[in-house]
Every structure is written in structure tokens, then in C-alpha cells.
Design a protein around this motif. Structure first.
Motif, PDB file in Angstrom:
ATOM      1  N   ASP A 117     -23.644  10.214  -4.252  1.00  0.00           N
ATOM      2  CA  ASP A 117     -24.023  11.472  -3.597  1.00  0.00           C
ATOM      3  C   ASP A 117     -24.185  11.349  -2.085  1.00  0.00           C
ATOM      4  O   ASP A 117     -23.800  12.251  -1.341  1.00  0.00           O
ATOM      5  N   ARG A 118     -24.750  10.238  -1.632  1.00  0.00           N
ATOM      6  CA  ARG A 118     -25.108  10.123  -0.215  1.00  0.00           C
ATOM      7  C   ARG A 118     -24.089   9.374   0.636  1.00  0.00           C
ATOM      8  O   ARG A 118     -24.146   9.439   1.855  1.00  0.00           O
ATOM      9  N   VAL A 119     -23.158   8.663  -0.016  1.00  0.00           N
ATOM     10  CA  VAL A 119     -22.149   7.922   0.756  1.00  0.00           C
ATOM     11  C   VAL A 119     -20.737   8.372   0.373  1.00  0.00           C
ATOM     12  O   VAL A 119     -19.978   8.833   1.221  1.00  0.00           O
ATOM     13  N   VAL A 120     -20.391   8.256  -0.905  1.00  0.00           N
ATOM     14  CA  VAL A 120     -19.022   8.543  -1.320  1.00  0.00           C
ATOM     15  C   VAL A 120     -18.689  10.031  -1.161  1.00  0.00           C
ATOM     16  O   VAL A 120     -17.628  10.373  -0.634  1.00  0.00           O
ATOM     17  N   ALA A 121     -19.572  10.912  -1.607  1.00  0.00           N
ATOM     18  CA  ALA A 121     -19.281  12.353  -1.531  1.00  0.00           C
ATOM     19  C   ALA A 121     -19.053  12.816  -0.092  1.00  0.00           C
ATOM     20  O   ALA A 121     -18.046  13.482   0.192  1.00  0.00           O
ATOM     21  N   PRO A 122     -19.935  12.471   0.858  1.00  0.00           N
ATOM     22  CA  PRO A 122     -19.641  12.914   2.225  1.00  0.00           C
ATOM     23  C   PRO A 122     -18.377  12.269   2.812  1.00  0.00           C
ATOM     24  O   PRO A 122     -17.645  12.923   3.559  1.00  0.00           O
ATOM     25  N   SER A 134     -24.746  -5.548   3.476  1.00  0.00           N
ATOM     26  CA  SER A 134     -23.427  -6.077   3.861  1.00  0.00           C
ATOM     27  C   SER A 134     -22.368  -5.717   2.828  1.00  0.00           C
ATOM     28  O   SER A 134     -21.244  -5.347   3.184  1.00  0.00           O
ATOM     29  N   ASP A 135     -22.722  -5.818   1.542  1.00  0.00           N
ATOM     30  CA  ASP A 135     -21.773  -5.479   0.482  1.00  0.00           C
ATOM     31  C   ASP A 135     -21.382  -4.003   0.538  1.00  0.00           C
ATOM     32  O   ASP A 135     -20.198  -3.661   0.456  1.00  0.00           O
ATOM     33  N   LEU A 136     -22.383  -3.134   0.671  1.00  0.00           N
ATOM     34  CA  LEU A 136     -22.088  -1.693   0.720  1.00  0.00           C
ATOM     35  C   LEU A 136     -21.319  -1.311   1.975  1.00  0.00           C
ATOM     36  O   LEU A 136     -20.405  -0.488   1.921  1.00  0.00           O
ATOM     37  N   GLU A 137     -21.690  -1.886   3.110  1.00  0.00           N
ATOM     38  CA  GLU A 137     -20.958  -1.591   4.348  1.00  0.00           C
ATOM     39  C   GLU A 137     -19.499  -1.988   4.218  1.00  0.00           C
ATOM     40  O   GLU A 137     -18.603  -1.214   4.550  1.00  0.00           O
ATOM     41  N   ALA A 138     -19.259  -3.206   3.753  1.00  0.00           N
ATOM     42  CA  ALA A 138     -17.879  -3.688   3.633  1.00  0.00           C
ATOM     43  C   ALA A 138     -17.099  -2.831   2.641  1.00  0.00           C
ATOM     44  O   ALA A 138     -15.945  -2.449   2.900  1.00  0.00           O
ATOM     45  N   TRP A 139     -17.716  -2.500   1.497  1.00  0.00           N
ATOM     46  CA  TRP A 139     -17.023  -1.693   0.502  1.00  0.00           C
ATOM     47  C   TRP A 139     -16.730  -0.297   1.050  1.00  0.00           C
ATOM     48  O   TRP A 139     -15.600   0.201   0.927  1.00  0.00           O
ATOM     49  N   ALA A 140     -17.720   0.349   1.658  1.00  0.00           N
ATOM     50  CA  ALA A 140     -17.539   1.717   2.156  1.00  0.00           C
ATOM     51  C   ALA A 140     -16.537   1.761   3.317  1.00  0.00           C
ATOM     52  O   ALA A 140     -15.758   2.709   3.433  1.00  0.00           O
ATOM     53  N   GLU A 141     -16.542   0.739   4.157  1.00  0.00           N
ATOM     54  CA  GLU A 141     -15.565   0.688   5.257  1.00  0.00           C
ATOM     55  C   GLU A 141     -14.149   0.561   4.702  1.00  0.00           C
ATOM     56  O   GLU A 141     -13.224   1.223   5.175  1.00  0.00           O
ATOM     57  N   GLN A 142     -13.974  -0.279   3.686  1.00  0.00           N
ATOM     58  CA  GLN A 142     -12.653  -0.440   3.075  1.00  0.00           C
ATOM     59  C   GLN A 142     -12.240   0.846   2.356  1.00  0.00           C
ATOM     60  O   GLN A 142     -11.091   1.274   2.441  1.00  0.00           O
ATOM     61  N   PHE A 143     -13.178   1.467   1.653  1.00  0.00           N
ATOM     62  CA  PHE A 143     -12.919   2.739   0.969  1.00  0.00           C
ATOM     63  C   PHE A 143     -12.424   3.769   1.984  1.00  0.00           C
ATOM     64  O   PHE A 143     -11.410   4.433   1.771  1.00  0.00           O
ATOM     65  N   LEU A 144     -13.142   3.889   3.104  1.00  0.00           N
ATOM     66  CA  LEU A 144     -12.752   4.838   4.141  1.00  0.00           C
ATOM     67  C   LEU A 144     -11.358   4.518   4.672  1.00  0.00           C
ATOM     68  O   LEU A 144     -10.509   5.401   4.788  1.00  0.00           O
ATOM     69  N   GLU A 145     -11.117   3.260   4.984  1.00  0.00           N
ATOM     70  CA  GLU A 145      -9.820   2.865   5.537  1.00  0.00           C
ATOM     71  C   GLU A 145      -8.677   3.206   4.581  1.00  0.00           C
ATOM     72  O   GLU A 145      -7.658   3.763   4.993  1.00  0.00           O
ATOM     73  N   CYS A 204     -11.017   8.654 -10.956  1.00  0.00           N
ATOM     74  CA  CYS A 204     -11.159   8.173  -9.576  1.00  0.00           C
ATOM     75  C   CYS A 204     -12.628   7.975  -9.225  1.00  0.00           C
ATOM     76  O   CYS A 204     -12.995   6.992  -8.578  1.00  0.00           O
ATOM     77  N   SER A 205     -13.474   8.883  -9.669  1.00  0.00           N
ATOM     78  CA  SER A 205     -14.908   8.740  -9.449  1.00  0.00           C
ATOM     79  C   SER A 205     -15.442   7.513 -10.183  1.00  0.00           C
ATOM     80  O   SER A 205     -16.283   6.774  -9.651  1.00  0.00           O
ATOM     81  N   ALA A 206     -14.946   7.283 -11.382  1.00  0.00           N
ATOM     82  CA  ALA A 206     -15.384   6.115 -12.150  1.00  0.00           C
ATOM     83  C   ALA A 206     -15.004   4.813 -11.453  1.00  0.00           C
ATOM     84  O   ALA A 206     -15.762   3.837 -11.499  1.00  0.00           O
ATOM     85  N   TYR A 207     -13.840   4.791 -10.781  1.00  0.00           N
ATOM     86  CA  TYR A 207     -13.461   3.586 -10.040  1.00  0.00           C
ATOM     87  C   TYR A 207     -14.519   3.265  -8.986  1.00  0.00           C
ATOM     88  O   TYR A 207     -14.952   2.127  -8.845  1.00  0.00           O
ATOM     89  N   ALA A 208     -14.920   4.285  -8.222  1.00  0.00           N
ATOM     90  CA  ALA A 208     -15.932   4.074  -7.180  1.00  0.00           C
ATOM     91  C   ALA A 208     -17.261   3.666  -7.803  1.00  0.00           C
ATOM     92  O   ALA A 208     -17.920   2.729  -7.333  1.00  0.00           O
ATOM     93  N   ALA A 209     -17.663   4.344  -8.871  1.00  0.00           N
ATOM     94  CA  ALA A 209     -18.936   4.030  -9.524  1.00  0.00           C
ATOM     95  C   ALA A 209     -18.937   2.600 -10.055  1.00  0.00           C
ATOM     96  O   ALA A 209     -19.946   1.887  -9.926  1.00  0.00           O
TER      97      ALA A 209
END
Length: 188
Positions: free
Chosen positions: A153-158, A85-96, A123-128
């Protein structure tokens, strides 16, 4: 260390940075980014153009510095109770945020005025850092989790590739597909 990669300065330097950044944001909203010039920004910020040139080099490097600051997350990711749930919410917000026209413009600015790669690294460090917070919570809950680099590698990069080069059709389903197999689905 280059001019623009300095750690948050204090005193006068911090005031100059804050006033110049504010001037850029205000002028961008008022006259549009195409009309921005160093003398215009300097006049609004109450500094001389030479102050801007000395600190940032040129308008592109200044815009890059402003973009990196605007890409900085404002808060830690919310705790949703599970790694998935945490990763989904974060990645969805990142994408948006990153796929929006303003997000794409900030990414472009951050990279264009970045000859040494420091802004891209920031910028990469912010995501990390955000992912690290999520993984720390998962560890506290004793959940199995991949490491930060794997998620980058598997979520942010793509996501970044698609945002920059193939934005059509990007949606939350894509985020969920990236997370599938990487983290266990929620049981509820």
C-alpha cells in the motif's frame, strides 16, 4: 478458472505455451508488436491458429499471458544485510524495470488482455512474494518490520500509480521518500 490462469501445465501443453511465448518474443523483436497476428505467431510456433484461439482467446489475451510471464522476477531479492537496505534495493530495481519502456508495455499488455483480473493479481503476487522474502530475512535478524500489505500500500501502489500515470521525475529519491517513516534508516 480461465484458460490463461492455469497453473503451469506439463507435457504438450507446456511445450505449446513455451513455443508460442518464444514465437511472440522473437517476432516482437523482428517485426514489432504492431505487426503481430495470431496466424504469424502460430506459424512461427509450429501450431495452428485455432490452438492459440482455443487456449488464449485472442491476440490481446496471448500478449497479456506473455507479459505476465516476463514480469515474473527471475530470482529472489538479494540480501543486503538489513530491512532498509533490502527494501531500498528491491524498490529501486522494481522502479527501474517497471518504469522502463518495456516494463510499461508489459504492464499495459498484462492488464489489457485480462478481463477477469487474474493477471493483475498474479503481478501483485510477484511483488508480495518478493517482499515476503525480504520480511522473512528481517524477522530472522529480529528487525521490526511492517507487514506485506503495508509495503504494498505505501510503496508499491504509489510507485505503480506514478509509473503508469505520472512517470516524469520518478527516481530513487522518490523510493527513499516512500520508505521514510516506514522502516528505520540504516545506522551506518
Amino acid at each position: 478458472m480461465s484458460r490463461k490462469t492455469m497453473v503451469r501445465p506439463g507435457g504438450r501443453s507446456a511445450r505449446v505455451q513455451a513455443s508460442v511465448h518464444t514465437a511472440v518474443r522473437e517476432l516482437e523483436a523482428e517485426v514489432g508488436r504492431e505487426a503481430l497476428t495470431v496466424p504469424l505467431v502460430a506459424a512461427r510456433a509450429g501450431v495452428t491458429p485455432s490452438t492459440i484461439y482455443r487456449r488464449w482467446g485472442d491476440l490481446q489475451e496471448l500478449m497479456s499471458d506473455v507479459a505476465v510471464e516476463r514480469l515474473r522476477p527471475e530470482a529472489a531479492p538479494k540480501d543486503r544485510g538489513s530491512l532498509r537496505s533490502d527494501l531500498e534495493a528491491w524498490a529501486e530495481q522494481f522502479l527501474e524495470e517497471m518504469a522502463a519502456p518495456t516494463g510499461r508495455a508489459y504492464i499495459r499488455d498484462a492488464l489489457l488482455g485480462d478481463p477477469d483480473g487474474a493477471n493483475a493479481g498474479q503481478c501483485s503476487a510477484y511483488a508480495a512474494d518478493q517482499i515476503d522474502v525480504i520480511l522473512g530475512r528481517a524477522a530472522d535478524r529480529e528487525e521490526d518490520a511492517p507487514d506485506v500489505e503495508t509495503i504494498l500500500d505505501r510503496v508499491v501502489a504509489p510507485l505503480m500509480y506514478r509509473i503508469l500515470f505520472r512517470p516524469e521525475g520518478l527516481d530513487t529519491a522518490y523510493v527513499h521518500d516512500l520508505l521514510a517513516g516506514l522502516v528505520a534508516p540504516n545506522d551506518h
